[in-house]
Enzyme design. Structure first.
Site, short mmCIF file in Angstrom:
data_model
loop_
_atom_site.label_atom_id
_atom_site.label_comp_id
_atom_site.label_asym_id
_atom_site.label_seq_id
_atom_site.Cartn_x
_atom_site.Cartn_y
_atom_site.Cartn_z
N LYS A 41 0.84 -1.21 0.00
CA LYS A 41 0.00 0.00 0.00
C LYS A 41 0.87 1.26 0.00
CE LYS A 41 -0.14 -0.17 5.04
NZ LYS A 41 -0.91 -0.61 6.22
N ARG A 139 -10.25 0.04 15.05
CA ARG A 139 -10.13 0.74 13.77
C ARG A 139 -11.02 -0.03 12.81
NH1 ARG A 139 -4.14 1.51 11.29
NH2 ARG A 139 -4.80 -0.40 10.24
N TYR A 273 14.90 30.45 6.31
CA TYR A 273 13.78 31.27 6.80
C TYR A 273 13.80 31.40 8.33
CZ TYR A 273 11.64 30.67 2.19
OH TYR A 273 11.37 30.67 0.85
N MET A 321 10.75 24.49 1.17
CA MET A 321 9.96 23.59 0.32
C MET A 321 10.83 22.75 -0.60
SD MET A 321 6.82 24.40 -2.31
CE MET A 321 5.82 25.19 -1.08
#
Ligand code: PLP
Length: 387
Positions: A41, A139, A273, A321
């Site tokens: 998956k 779940r 940043y 990013m």
């Protein structure tokens, strides 16, 4: 690198298919009484769905497991014809395509059985169904209260010839702590659900409970089929018990990049940043072209480890990013470093590079998340065998 002719990439996730094959072979040896379902998956935990699935099959996985139908249909479109289970569905999913593609389907609830039965009637095929019991994860899965009715519902449809109840299964909550009492309670609840199903007349071909952690540490819970995911990719789900090598596993993914810039800056330079890192002395900074857009967790600012040209460093400042900065500080060979030099973000750890587990510990997560989150912008390249 394996192929001198291939184009230079700013960054790549190199996947060693021989490692995946070998890991599945190790899992088969650890669970000799069970078949192995390689869980692929989420794009094979970031390793690339189709090549990873093919390598897992070559290593001896007689089953593949996916969460979503679309993943299973992609495997069928790639030519995979072996047993394949999909388990996380919503009403309206394309069960007709799934039944037509011979995908085994998990059902949690009556609506799923009814939709699967309708798909079987419309295709003229018999669907193969695995009923899931919730043994304590809370779940997926039917509760113990719902179980008898769900089994009876499936058996009625089986008598009608539209489905075969081939599997009964559940999932563990706390297998990463192998002796945790929750696991034993879940095993007892699973046994109780199997007994109820047997009493009602169910004769499933496969009972399955074990994820990677239980496949590696709880042979008493292997049943007919084990469902490892993480271990297929060579990572340890039980880092407190042992590193991958202790179980005959080898990490398959190496995340590499090349420096895109190397430059001298003065003491007192704020880096990236928000200037959360400030150089303490005149130093050399290097730019690595991977950022949170590629799946480098932003939480790795000032803590994520990297290997630059053979030496370990830590990210300087925030993760952007598209890029991160490394302070090469006072390493003796700094004058020789240049744009283009190799960076290993994580790998098997055999050459001093960080591992996905090191990254997990640095940012307080699990190595599953580190590899699975590597983004689609990072090309996957394959070594170690035919794709
Ligand atoms: C993801 C998953 C697995 C595999 O878990 P690992 O811990 O990666 O081995 C097995 N079964 C189910 C139901 C899953 O969702």
């Amino acid at each position: 690198m394996s192929d001198a002719n291939r184009p230079v990439l700013p960054a790549e996730a190199e996947i060693d298919l021989a490692a995946i094959r070998g890991n599945v072979a190790s899992l088969r040896a650890l669970a000799p009484s069970a078949e192995v379902m390689a869980v692929v998956k989420a794009d094979a935990y970031g390793h690339g769905l189709v090549p990873s699935a093919q390598a897992a099959r070559a290593g001896g996985a007689t089953w593949l497991g996916v969460a979503q139908l679309a993943e299973g249909l992609r495997l069928r479109a790639s030519g995979d014809t072996g047993r394949l289970l999909s388990w996380l569905h919503v009403p309206g999913d394309d069960f007709t395509a799934a039944v037509a593609a011979d995908i085994d389907l998990s059902a949690n609830a009556p609506w799923a059985l009814d939709e699967i039965a309708a798909a079987a009637r419309s295709t003229g095929r018999t669907a193969r169904v695995h009923l899931k019991i919730d043994t304590g994860l809370s779940r997926g899965g039917a509760t113990a209260d719902e179980w008898t009715e769900l089994v009876d519902h499936a058996l009625r449809l089986q008598a009608e010839g539209v489905l075969d109840l081939v599997g009964i299964w559940s999932h563990l909550a706390w297998a990463d702590d192998p002796r945790h009492p929750t696991t034993d309670r879940q095993a007892a609840a699973f046994e109780a659900a199997l007994a109820v199903a047997h009493d009602r007349g169910a004769r499933p071909q496969v009972r399955h409970l074990a994820n990677s952690a239980a496949a590696l540490t709880r042979p008493d819970l292997h049943y007919d089929l084990v469902r490892p995911g993480l271990a297929v990719y060579g990572l340890s789900p039980v880092p407190d018990v042992g590193p991958p090598a202790d179980f005959g596993l080898r990490p398959a993914m190496t995340l590499r990049a090349r420096l895109s810039l190397v430059k001298r800056v003065p003491a007192g330079s704020g880096v990236a940043y928000g200037h959360t890192y400030v150089t303490e002395r005149d130093t050399t900074l290097a730019l690595v072209p991977l950022g949170y857009g590629d799946g480098i967790p932003r939480a790795a600012g000032n803590v994520g480890p990297l290997q630059v040209a053979g030496r370990r460093h830590v990210i300087a400042g925030r993760v952007s990013m598209d890029q991160v900065v490394v302070d090469l500080d006072d390493r003796p060979d700094v004058a020789e470093l240049a744009a283009g030099d190799p960076v290993v973000v994580f790998g098997a750890g055999c050459d001093g590079e960080p591992t996905a587990q090191d990254w997990a510990e640095a940012i307080d997560t699990i190595c599953y998340e580190i590899v699975t989150r590597i983004g689609s912008r990072v090309p996957r390249t394959y070594v170690g065998g035919a794709v």
